[in-house]
Design a protein around this motif. Structure first.
Motif, PDB file in Angstrom:
ATOM      1  N   ILE A  49       0.882  -1.159   0.000  1.00  0.00           N
ATOM      2  CA  ILE A  49       0.000   0.000   0.000  1.00  0.00           C
ATOM      3  C   ILE A  49       0.925   1.216   0.000  1.00  0.00           C
ATOM      4  N   ARG A  50       0.692   2.166  -0.875  1.00  0.00           N
ATOM      5  CA  ARG A  50       1.660   3.251  -1.055  1.00  0.00           C
ATOM      6  C   ARG A  50       1.823   4.120   0.187  1.00  0.00           C
ATOM      7  N   THR A  92      -7.065  13.460  -4.461  1.00  0.00           N
ATOM      8  CA  THR A  92      -7.484  14.678  -5.154  1.00  0.00           C
ATOM      9  C   THR A  92      -8.308  14.306  -6.378  1.00  0.00           C
ATOM     10  N   ARG A  93      -8.916  15.308  -7.008  1.00  0.00           N
ATOM     11  CA  ARG A  93      -9.750  15.053  -8.180  1.00  0.00           C
ATOM     12  C   ARG A  93      -8.969  14.401  -9.314  1.00  0.00           C
ATOM     13  N   ARG A  94      -7.677  14.668  -9.390  1.00  0.00           N
ATOM     14  CA  ARG A  94      -6.867  14.093 -10.466  1.00  0.00           C
ATOM     15  C   ARG A  94      -6.941  12.575 -10.464  1.00  0.00           C
ATOM     16  N   ILE A 138       2.358  10.887  -7.718  1.00  0.00           N
ATOM     17  CA  ILE A 138       2.889  11.704  -6.624  1.00  0.00           C
ATOM     18  C   ILE A 138       1.929  11.549  -5.451  1.00  0.00           C
ATOM     19  N   ILE A 139       2.402  10.898  -4.399  1.00  0.00           N
ATOM     20  CA  ILE A 139       1.552  10.587  -3.247  1.00  0.00           C
ATOM     21  C   ILE A 139       1.424  11.786  -2.311  1.00  0.00           C
ATOM     22  N   ALA A 140       0.225  12.022  -1.824  1.00  0.00           N
ATOM     23  CA  ALA A 140      -0.016  13.058  -0.821  1.00  0.00           C
ATOM     24  C   ALA A 140      -0.432  12.387   0.485  1.00  0.00           C
ATOM     25  N   ALA A 177      -1.742  17.370  -0.705  1.00  0.00           N
ATOM     26  CA  ALA A 177      -2.731  17.079  -1.746  1.00  0.00           C
ATOM     27  C   ALA A 177      -3.034  18.331  -2.562  1.00  0.00           C
ATOM     28  N   LEU A 178      -3.237  19.439  -1.890  1.00  0.00           N
ATOM     29  CA  LEU A 178      -3.532  20.689  -2.581  1.00  0.00           C
ATOM     30  C   LEU A 178      -2.334  21.166  -3.397  1.00  0.00           C
ATOM     31  N   GLN A 179      -1.135  21.016  -2.843  1.00  0.00           N
ATOM     32  CA  GLN A 179       0.077  21.422  -3.556  1.00  0.00           C
ATOM     33  C   GLN A 179       0.311  20.553  -4.785  1.00  0.00           C
ATOM     34  N   ASN A 180       0.112  19.236  -4.642  1.00  0.00           N
ATOM     35  CA  ASN A 180       0.319  18.328  -5.765  1.00  0.00           C
ATOM     36  C   ASN A 180      -0.625  18.619  -6.923  1.00  0.00           C
TER      37      ASN A 180
END
Length: 262
Positions: A173-174, A181-183, A199-201, A207-210
């Motif tokens: 599990i990462r 996020t929506r992506r 890119i894991i948050a 999450a917002l920055q990614n």
């Protein structure tokens, strides 16, 4: 965020009982999920859904002008198919396109769906542990060749499984706490032919920055077409058009700025 034991138990009770419906594939159609949201895991690994080496033949993303909302894992008809986590069986049915299907709900709010089976061997409301055989691999439904179609969702939102899990021999599990996020729930931002740049948050801030980092401004050059730009940035024409409010037939201008999500 570390969830205390009693908080986790309380959430698990909510997740395991809300919108419980054994006849509907997605019982959360009226539910509106906010973003980003967090999914937490008690373990650091999952159980492989098949007993052989996992070969992903088609990924989550845009495929043949349609959304492919899971991943396809190669198998041979008759192979055991196992649940990747402890859970409770919510649905055992034949669904349009998916063929013979088993849906398992888990205590962290996730549901895993195992489709195109040749046989189902569990019943609705069965409580099962990870590694339990829930069916046999097959080729039912809208399927070209035997494979397992694995879908991962959270309250009706389909998540790119490869954002959460590494489909290698290690079955990792990462992250035990991961923000979505929506992506990672939007198929047209991904290609079914290649793995996306992951890119894991692990925090809401990340999450917002990614999400912002994924956006890139591209300057249209001589000879550019939407197809060339999409291929160069590993995205889809549909994604570029939606992000920039243009049509597939729109004429590109040299020097025009386009937002491209990678």
């Amino acid at each position: 965020m570390i969830i205390k034991t009693h908080q986790r138990d309380s959430l698990a009770q909510v997740y395991m009982t809300e919108n419980w419906d054994s006849t509907t594939f997605n019982p959360y159609k009226e539910y509106k999920q906010t973003f980003p949201f967090e999914v937490s895991f008690a373990d650091s690994t999952f159980t492989s859904p098949i007993g052989r080496k996992k070969v992903v033949t088609s990924r989550y993303g845009w495929r043949n002008r349609r959304a492919h909302k899971g991943i396809d894992i190669d198998l041979i008809t008759g192979d055991d198919v196992m649940t990747i986590f402890d859970g409770k069986v919510r649905a055992v049915r034949t669904f349009p396109g998916l063929g013979k299907t088993v849906v398992v709900r888990h205590e962290n709010g996730l549901e895993t769906t195992y489709a195109h089976l040749s046989k189902q061997v569990v019943k609705v409301n069965d409580t099962i542990t990870k590694g339990t055989v829930i069916g046999k691999g097959g080729n039912t439904g809208n399927s070209r060749g035997s494979h397992l179609h694995l879908i991962v969702s959270y309250r009706g939102v389909y998540i790119n499984p490869e954002y959460l899990f590494e489909f290698t021999e290690e079955n990792k599990i990462r992250s035990q706490d991961i923000w979505i996020t929506r992506r990672w729930v939007t198929p047209y931002l991904h290609s079914s032919r290649r793995q996306s740049n992951i890119i894991i948050a692990t925090t809401e801030e990340e999450a917002l920055q990614n999400e912002e980092k994924q956006k890139k401004i591209y300057i249209v050059k001589k000879g550019d077409t939407l197809s060339k730009i999409a291929n160069r940035h590993h995205t889809s024409i549909t994604a570029i058009c939606k992000e920039n409010s243009i049509k597939k037939t729109s004429t590109l201008r040299i020097g025009q700025q386009l937002v491209v999500n990678k």
